[in-house]
Structures are given as structure tokens and as C-alpha cells.
Design a protein around this motif. Structure first.
Motif, mmCIF file in Angstrom:
data_model
loop_
_atom_site.group_PDB
_atom_site.id
_atom_site.type_symbol
_atom_site.label_atom_id
_atom_site.label_comp_id
_atom_site.label_asym_id
_atom_site.label_seq_id
_atom_site.Cartn_x
_atom_site.Cartn_y
_atom_site.Cartn_z
ATOM 1 N N VAL A 86 0.847 -1.203 0.000
ATOM 2 C CA VAL A 86 0.000 0.000 0.000
ATOM 3 C C VAL A 86 0.878 1.247 0.000
ATOM 4 C CG1 VAL A 86 -1.679 1.356 1.301
ATOM 5 C CG2 VAL A 86 -1.963 -1.127 1.117
ATOM 6 N N ILE A 87 1.908 1.247 0.853
ATOM 7 C CA ILE A 87 2.809 2.405 0.918
ATOM 8 C C ILE A 87 3.510 2.608 -0.416
ATOM 9 C CG2 ILE A 87 4.882 3.353 2.005
ATOM 10 C CD1 ILE A 87 2.357 3.419 3.759
ATOM 11 N N VAL A 97 7.867 12.541 1.975
ATOM 12 C CA VAL A 97 7.705 11.529 3.019
ATOM 13 C C VAL A 97 8.344 12.070 4.289
ATOM 14 C CG1 VAL A 97 8.314 9.209 3.805
ATOM 15 C CG2 VAL A 97 7.696 9.584 1.412
ATOM 16 N N LEU A 98 7.608 11.991 5.398
ATOM 17 C CA LEU A 98 8.108 12.441 6.697
ATOM 18 C C LEU A 98 8.092 11.269 7.668
ATOM 19 C CD1 LEU A 98 5.940 15.692 7.054
ATOM 20 C CD2 LEU A 98 8.248 15.521 6.096
ATOM 21 N N GLU A 99 9.173 11.098 8.435
ATOM 22 C CA GLU A 99 9.191 10.058 9.461
ATOM 23 C C GLU A 99 10.056 10.511 10.630
ATOM 24 O OE1 GLU A 99 11.607 7.712 10.568
ATOM 25 O OE2 GLU A 99 13.294 8.200 9.239
ATOM 26 N N LYS A 115 14.720 2.617 -0.731
ATOM 27 C CA LYS A 115 13.662 1.834 -1.365
ATOM 28 C C LYS A 115 12.650 2.737 -2.056
ATOM 29 C CE LYS A 115 10.907 -1.568 -2.421
ATOM 30 N NZ LYS A 115 11.256 -2.505 -3.502
ATOM 31 N N LEU A 116 12.222 3.792 -1.361
ATOM 32 C CA LEU A 116 11.142 4.621 -1.904
ATOM 33 C C LEU A 116 11.591 5.458 -3.092
ATOM 34 C CD1 LEU A 116 9.180 5.752 1.284
ATOM 35 C CD2 LEU A 116 8.989 3.656 -0.065
ATOM 36 N N ASN A 120 9.853 6.430 -6.655
ATOM 37 C CA ASN A 120 9.596 7.834 -7.003
ATOM 38 C C ASN A 120 10.891 8.619 -6.811
ATOM 39 O OD1 ASN A 120 8.827 10.490 -7.272
ATOM 40 N ND2 ASN A 120 7.064 10.349 -5.904
ATOM 41 N N PRO A 121 11.685 8.796 -7.876
ATOM 42 C CA PRO A 121 12.986 9.473 -7.742
ATOM 43 C C PRO A 121 12.886 10.914 -7.265
ATOM 44 C CG PRO A 121 12.838 8.293 -9.833
ATOM 45 C CD PRO A 121 11.458 8.292 -9.239
#
Length: 401
Positions: A86-87, A97-99, A115-116, A120-121
Motif C-alpha cells: 500500500v505504501i 515523506v516524513l518520518e 527503497k522509496l 519515485n525518484p
């Protein structure tokens, strides 16, 4: 339930938000207030840890409510491959993206930047942690009071002979959140120019140390750390908080001209000890005693008005409820009322940023856990049948607490 709607300078932007507690949550809040679609990704049947923090109204944490308005909540089991998938689909649509997990946790989940960015570069990925992505403390948890302790902030606050003191509110968290917000904005500008995103690392303790920059200069010049001076400035006097008949008043006479005006306005006698700033610093206790001998006979509003009329910066010390219901706060629309599910209509702070004199709208309160799970899944291409299967399999949830 209030549906999400976009209005603001970041309309069309999508932010994938893994943040919990406060510092990173504060960054995400800024984007949500300014019109971005913020997808708050929460743990299955648990959610943001701030949901469990006092105080509560009708089972809802008011601290959680304070920092999550204008966001959407999707509830996922990120330990499952289906949850990760899903992510991966969501990140295709996202700009940011925030974490703010402990350093390295997001990578171990298989959801880190390396990975992400394959998906999406252009993604701008911010990791906000207590102690940053390197160093001997990187693996340890950090909260506002820990950052205040490690960064030197608490040691520089408090009475001279008293204990170090943290701020009454979570200033270290919120300052870090603002740094994070600014960093993401800069990275987005660069991504627009180059077509490539980047990973941003922000450590709370580093931010707190930067906020104490003048102390570093003191140490470099004099070889000793800043002493605590309580409610008064180290280098200028009078500059601080003074007792009044019904509370306290803040007064700043930072030039000789203002000191003379203050003497005249309060009827202070000439005293050779206070002839210049150096003398006033050297005799600070006597100076404060002399000033308070007058201000204690005056109501705080009276002292404020008299000093302002004389051109001396001053403000009565407002208790919290007076501050946010004052005439000035009302006229500048510092707060407004909005609907909060489970509680009802409550007062929120408006974002202090104004574009063309317009207040950033509050289009919804803080979301319940999984309140927007179905809508977000549908927006990234899941069919109704696929969504229902994810919910039935406990990969996605809508527990609504």
C-alpha cells in the motif's frame, strides 16, 4: 464526518506522514494547514502514540487534537507485505515523506529512502530523530525534555542558584518541527529544478544547540558557559520580568534613552549605581528592587500603558487564557473554532502565516484513527473489493478512535 478538502498554497501536494508524537507531527501540520494533502499513516489498532496521552475529553487526547488538524488518517499494518505494498503505491503519488522513528527503524521496515526513491525518484524524504542519523546517541529515544537537557537549553534557563529548567511547553519539539518544515521546502525547490529528490536528516539535539548559539560564542570568547539569569537578561538591564500589583510585567529598556524615559515614567530616583548599562548589570539586584518598589504598586496593565506611552517596550504578563482571548488575538484571528469528532466544536490555533492577509482555513479537526482509510486507498487506485479485503485481512483498518 468532515471530508478532506484542499485550499492553500500547497494545494495538490501530497505528503506521506509516518510521524508520531510531536516534532515530526508539527512539520506535517504545517503542510496540512497550508493546503497539502497529508496522509497520516498510523499503526493498525494503535495509531500515533500521542492518542494515548492526557488530557482526554470523551476518550480523545486533546494533545493529539492540537497538532493533527487538517490531516487524513490511514491505518495500516506495516509489518505485513500487503501493508508495505500500500505504501509503495501511495509513494508513487506523493511529493514528500516524513518520518520520526528512532534512527534506522524506517529502513528496517523496508520503507526507507533508498527503497522509496526507486519508486519515485523525485521524493523528498525527511528523517527527523532525537539525535540524527549518526553518532553514539543515534539509537536512543528522545523527547522534548531530553533534547532540552542534551542540547544545553535547560542548563541556560532558570534562576541563578536554582535548578536547570525546561520550557513550559514543548518548544524544542516545535522548533525542530519548524526546521524540518523549512528543510523540506528547500529540498522541494531543488527537486523541481533537478527532477531528483533527496533524504534530509534533522536531529532534535542539534536544533536545540543551534538555538543556544550565543552561549557558544560566550564560551569561545570567555572560556566559560552562560550562567543562568532567571527572568533577566545577561547583558542589558533593565530587561526582564518585574512584579506588579496583580501579576507581572515585561519591560525592556535596552538603550540609555529608554532607560531615561523609564526613570521618568515610573518616577525612579537618580542613582549613580545605575548611570550606565555596565553599572546596572553590576547592581542588578538593587536595580530590580528599585523598579519593583514602583511596579508592585501598579496594576500590570497600568504599568504597560505608562511605559508604552513613554516609548519603552513593555507588556503585561498575560495568563494563558487571557493571551488567546485578548483583543489583539481576536482581531488577528489567532484562533478559530472548528468541529472535532468525538468532542464537538473546540478552539484551535490558526497557522500564524498569512498569504494576502488570508487566514489558512481549518477545514477539519484532527482525524480519528483510520477515518480516511477507504478514501485514501481509493485515491491511489484500489477498488472497493480490494479495499474491503485489506480491511477484512486486518492489513488496513478504520477503528475510528
Amino acid at each position: 464526518m468532515a471530508k478532506w478538502e484542499s485550499k492553500g498554497v500547497f494545494k495538490g501536494m501530497k505528503v506521506l506522514d509516518f510521524t508520531i508524537a510531536l516534532a515530526g507531527v508539527y512539520t506535517a501540520w504545517q503542510f496540512a494547514d497550508l493546503g497539502a494533502e497529508v496522509w497520516k499513516v498510523e499503526r493498525y489498532n494503535a495509531g500515533d502514540q500521542a492518542r494515548t496521552w492526557d488530557p482526554f475529553v470523551n476518550g480523545m487526547s486533546t494533545l493529539y487534537c492540537a497538532y493533527n488538524k487538517n490531516k487524513q488518517s490511514i491505518e495500516l499494518d506495516l509489518s505485513s507485505q500487503e501493508g508495505k505494498d500500500v505504501i509503495y503505491r501511495m509513494v508513487k503519488e506523493a511529493d514528500v515523506v516524513l518520518e520520526n522513528f528512532k534512527s534506522g527503524s524506517i529502513d528496517r521496515l523496508g520503507l526507507g529512502y533508498e527503497k522509496l526513491k526507486e519508486i519515485n525518484p523525485k521524493i523528498v524524504f525527511m528523517s527527523l530523530s532525537g539525535f540524527g542519523a549518526s553518532g553514539p546517541l543515534m539509537k536512543y529515544p528522545c523527547y522534548d525534555a531530553i533534547a532540552a537537557a542534551r542540547g544545553g537549553f535547560a542548563a541556560s534557563n532558570g534562576e541563578p542558584e536554582g535548578a536547570p529548567m525546561k520550557a513550559g511547553n514543548a518548544n524544542c519539539d516545535t522548533l525542530t518541527g519548524i526546521y524540518g518544515f523549512n528543510a523540506v521546502l528547500m529540498a522541494l525547490i531543488e527537486a523541481r529544478r533537478t527532477g531528483k529528490g533527496c533524504r534530509i536528516d534533522v536531529g532534535m539535539s542539534d536544533v536545540v544547540m543551534v538555538s543556544c548559539a550565543e552561549t557558544l560564542m560566550d564560551y569561545g570568547k570567555y572560556g566559560e558557559a552562560q550562567s543562568r539569569f532567571g527572568n533577566h537578561d545577561r547583558f542589558v538591564a533593565p530587561y526582564g520580568i518585574f512584579e506588579a500589583r496583580d501579576g507581572w510585567v515585561s519591560i525592556i529598556a535596552d538603550t540609555e534613552e529608554r532607560w531615561k524615559s523609564m526613570q521618568k515614567a515610573l518616577g525612579l530616583p537618580e542613582d549613580p549605581r545605575f548611570a550606565d548599562n555596565a553599572g546596572r548589570i553590576a547592581n542588578r539586584d538593587a536595580l530590580v528592587e528599585q523598579i519593583e518598589g514602583v511596579t508592585r504598586t501598579m496594576f500590570r496593565k497600568e504599568a504597560e500603558e505608562k511605559l508604552l506611552a513613554a516609548g519603552v517596550p513593555a507588556s503585561e504578563m498575560l495568563p494563558f487564557i487571557e493571551a488567546y482571548t485578548s483583543d489583539h488575538a481576536n482581531q488577528t484571528e489567532a484562533t478559530s473554532f472548528a468541529w472535532q469528532d468525538k468532542i464537538g466544536t473546540i478552539r484551535f490555533y490558526n497557522n500564524p502565516i498569512r498569504f494576502n492577509d488570508e487566514v489558512c482555513p481549518i477545514h477539519r479537526g484532527s482525524p480519528l484513527l483510520g477515518q480516511d482509510t477507504r478514501d485514501i486507498l481509493a485515491s491511489v487506485g484500489y477498488s472497493e473489493a480490494e479495499i474491503q479485503k485489506l480491511i477484512d485481512d486486518e492489513v488496513a483498518g478504520e477503528h475510528m478512535f
